[in-house]
Design an enzyme around this catalytic site. Structure first.
Site, mmCIF file in Angstrom:
data_model
loop_
_atom_site.group_PDB
_atom_site.id
_atom_site.type_symbol
_atom_site.label_atom_id
_atom_site.label_comp_id
_atom_site.label_asym_id
_atom_site.label_seq_id
_atom_site.Cartn_x
_atom_site.Cartn_y
_atom_site.Cartn_z
ATOM 1 N N LYS A 32 0.774 -1.283 -0.021
ATOM 2 C CA LYS A 32 -0.070 0.025 0.080
ATOM 3 C C LYS A 32 0.974 1.269 -0.164
ATOM 4 O O LYS A 32 1.695 1.435 0.984
ATOM 5 C CB LYS A 32 -0.855 -0.181 1.232
ATOM 6 C CG LYS A 32 -1.689 1.265 1.254
ATOM 7 C CD LYS A 32 -2.798 1.040 2.465
ATOM 8 C CE LYS A 32 -2.292 1.849 3.769
ATOM 9 N NZ LYS A 32 -2.158 3.472 3.869
ATOM 10 N N ASP A 59 -3.318 4.281 -1.926
ATOM 11 C CA ASP A 59 -4.382 4.736 -0.918
ATOM 12 C C ASP A 59 -4.325 6.407 -0.719
ATOM 13 O O ASP A 59 -3.915 6.969 0.110
ATOM 14 C CB ASP A 59 -4.002 4.090 0.476
ATOM 15 C CG ASP A 59 -4.787 4.615 1.679
ATOM 16 O OD1 ASP A 59 -6.000 5.084 1.436
ATOM 17 O OD2 ASP A 59 -4.449 4.460 2.848
ATOM 18 N N LYS A 61 -7.389 8.159 -1.131
ATOM 19 C CA LYS A 61 -8.679 8.738 -0.625
ATOM 20 C C LYS A 61 -9.102 9.862 -1.471
ATOM 21 O O LYS A 61 -9.251 10.844 -0.910
ATOM 22 C CB LYS A 61 -8.543 8.999 0.702
ATOM 23 C CG LYS A 61 -8.068 7.963 1.656
ATOM 24 C CD LYS A 61 -8.246 8.164 3.208
ATOM 25 C CE LYS A 61 -7.656 6.893 3.953
ATOM 26 N NZ LYS A 61 -6.433 6.638 3.892
ATOM 27 N N ASP A 64 -13.187 14.867 -4.529
ATOM 28 C CA ASP A 64 -13.333 16.328 -5.080
ATOM 29 C C ASP A 64 -14.639 16.359 -6.094
ATOM 30 O O ASP A 64 -15.345 15.345 -5.863
ATOM 31 C CB ASP A 64 -11.893 16.644 -5.876
ATOM 32 C CG ASP A 64 -11.418 17.850 -5.946
ATOM 33 O OD1 ASP A 64 -12.620 18.806 -6.410
ATOM 34 O OD2 ASP A 64 -10.432 18.084 -5.786
ATOM 35 N N THR A 122 -11.727 5.389 10.505
ATOM 36 C CA THR A 122 -11.645 4.937 11.679
ATOM 37 C C THR A 122 -11.315 5.639 12.910
ATOM 38 O O THR A 122 -11.239 5.248 14.125
ATOM 39 C CB THR A 122 -11.019 3.510 11.760
ATOM 40 O OG1 THR A 122 -9.801 3.601 11.093
ATOM 41 C CG2 THR A 122 -11.951 2.526 11.139
ATOM 42 N N ARG A 212 2.631 -1.060 10.952
ATOM 43 C CA ARG A 212 3.751 -1.225 11.797
ATOM 44 C C ARG A 212 4.155 -2.563 12.580
ATOM 45 O O ARG A 212 5.273 -2.867 12.796
ATOM 46 C CB ARG A 212 3.516 -0.083 13.104
ATOM 47 C CG ARG A 212 4.025 1.395 12.394
ATOM 48 C CD ARG A 212 3.139 2.372 13.295
ATOM 49 N NE ARG A 212 1.829 2.231 12.915
ATOM 50 C CZ ARG A 212 0.890 3.095 13.954
ATOM 51 N NH1 ARG A 212 1.513 3.997 14.694
ATOM 52 N NH2 ARG A 212 -0.285 2.900 13.613
HETATM 53 O O1 C5P Z 1 0.785 1.038 11.031
HETATM 54 P P1 C5P Z 1 -0.465 0.345 10.897
HETATM 55 O O2 C5P Z 1 -0.780 -1.078 10.850
HETATM 56 O O3 C5P Z 1 -1.411 1.122 12.050
HETATM 57 O O4 C5P Z 1 -0.977 1.227 9.653
HETATM 58 C C1 C5P Z 1 -2.351 1.153 9.092
HETATM 59 C C2 C5P Z 1 -2.266 1.707 7.892
HETATM 60 O O5 C5P Z 1 -3.842 1.847 7.482
HETATM 61 C C3 C5P Z 1 -2.012 3.335 7.688
HETATM 62 O O6 C5P Z 1 -1.237 3.304 6.330
HETATM 63 C C4 C5P Z 1 -2.775 4.011 8.038
HETATM 64 O O7 C5P Z 1 -2.939 5.185 6.949
HETATM 65 C C5 C5P Z 1 -4.194 3.261 7.003
HETATM 66 N N1 C5P Z 1 -5.573 3.485 7.422
HETATM 67 C C6 C5P Z 1 -5.943 3.506 8.723
HETATM 68 N N2 C5P Z 1 -7.308 3.531 9.007
HETATM 69 C C7 C5P Z 1 -8.073 3.926 8.063
HETATM 70 C C8 C5P Z 1 -7.391 4.014 6.643
HETATM 71 C C9 C5P Z 1 -6.409 3.853 6.406
HETATM 72 O O8 C5P Z 1 -5.369 3.010 9.737
HETATM 73 N N3 C5P Z 1 -9.386 3.890 8.240
#
Ligand code: C5P
Length: 235
Positions: A32, A59, A61, A64, A122, A212
Site C-alpha cells: 500500500k 491509498d 482517498k 473532489d 476509523t 507497523r
Molecule cells: O501501522 P498500521 O498497521 O496502524 O497502519 C495502518 C495503515 O492503514 C496506515 O497506512 C493508515 O494510514 C491506514 N488506514 C487506517 N485507517 C483507515 C484508513 C487507512 O489506519 N481508516
C-alpha cells in the site's frame, strides 16, 4: 476468496520503501502506497513496486468534484495500480465518475483497478464529525457502505469490527478492506478499534492492511509470515 495481506509502506522515501518491499518478496503480495510516500516520490515508487511483481493499492482517498476524481482515478489506472480509493461522502456522481475513470485508464481487455470507498475514517469517534446532530460514526459507516454498493463501487475500507455487518448488508462479493490489525501480542500504537488477523478474517474482511506490526518488527518477513499463517489457520 482467501483473505490477502496488504503491507502499508508508510515511509518517507522510495529507498526505504523498496528495501522493505524487497525483504517481503514471496511473503506478502500487496503493498500500500499512501499520502506520505506518494507525495514525496510520486509514480516512480509505483513502477518500482510493479517491477518487483507486487500488486499495489494506491491509498490517496480521492474526494473532489466528479470531473476531477474521474481524472485522478484515470491517472491512477494508467500507472498500473490494482486498487484505489475514494470517499463515499463524495456521493453518487463522484463515485460513478471514479468508476468511469478507472476503465478509461486501462487498455481494452485489461482489468481496471478495484475502487473502494472510505466510509467514515476509523480515527473518528462519536462527536468528532464536525456536523451538529451527526449519527454515530459506525451507523454512518454502515449506511455509507450500502450507498457505495448502490453506486457500483467494488467495496469499502472499514474496521474489522464493522466488516461482519457490512458483509451481511451488502453481500459476499462486496469487498471489505480492513486496517487497524494487531496480532494479539503486539502494541496498539495509535490505533483504537483494532482486531487480530484471525478476527478480521472471521468477520469477513477480504484484505487486511498491516503497517507497523510488520514494518517495525525485528524481522518484517517473519512477522508477515506469522500474520498470513494466522489468517489462514487461526491462532
Ligand atoms: O501501522 P498500521 O498497521 O496502524 O497502519 C495502518 C495503515 O492503514 C496506515 O497506512 C493508515 O494510514 C491506514 N488506514 C487506517 N485507517 C483507515 C484508513 C487507512 O489506519 N481508516
Amino acid at each position: 476468496m482467501m483473505a490477502e495481506l496488504v503491507v502499508a509502506l508508510d515511509f518517507k522515501d522510495a529507498k526505504s520503501s523498496l528495501a522493505m518491499a524487497k525483504s517481503l518478496k514471496g511473503a506478502a503480495l500487496w503493498m500500500k502506497v499512501g499520502l506520505e510516500l506518494f507525495t514525496a516520490e510520486g509514480p516512480a515508487v509505483i513502477s518500482g513496486l510493479k517491477e518487483m511483481g507486487f500488486k499495489v493499492f494506491l491509498d490517496l482517498k480521492f474526494f473532489d468534484i466528479p470531473n476531477t476524481v474521474q481524472g485522478a482515478v484515470r491517472s491512477a489506472a494508467r500507472l498500473g495500480v490494482d486498487m484505489v480509493n475514494i470517499h463515499a461522502l463524495g456521493g453518487e456522481r463522484m463515485a460513478q465518475a471514479a468508476m468511469a475513470g478507472c476503465v478509461e485508464g486501462v487498455a481494452d481487455g485489461v482489468q481496471p483497478p478495484l475502487v473502494l470507498a472510505v466510509t467514515i475514517l476509523t480515527s473518528m469517534a462519536a462527536g468528532d464529525l464536525p456536523v451538529d446532530g451527526a449519527p454515530e460514526p459506525s451507523e454512518m459507516a454502515l449506511d455509507l457502505a450500502v450507498k457505495a454498493k448502490q453506486y457500483g463501487l467494488n467495496g469499502v475500507v472499514c474496521s474489522g469490527l464493522e466488516a461482519e455487518r457490512i458483509k451481511s448488508a451488502c453481500g459476499p462479493e462486496f469487498i471489505c478492506l480492513t486496517p487497524g490489525i494487531r496480532p494479539a501480542a503486539s502494541a496498539g500504537d495509535d490505533q483504537r478499534r483494532v482486531v487480530t488477523p484471525a478476527q478480521a478474517v472471521k468477520n469477513g474482511s477480504n484484505f487486511l492492511v498491516v503497517g507497523r506490526p510488520i514494518t517495525g518488527a525485528a524481522s518484517p518477513r517473519d512477522a508477515a509470515l506469522a500474520i498470513i499463517e494466522e489468517m489462514e489457520h487461526g491462532v
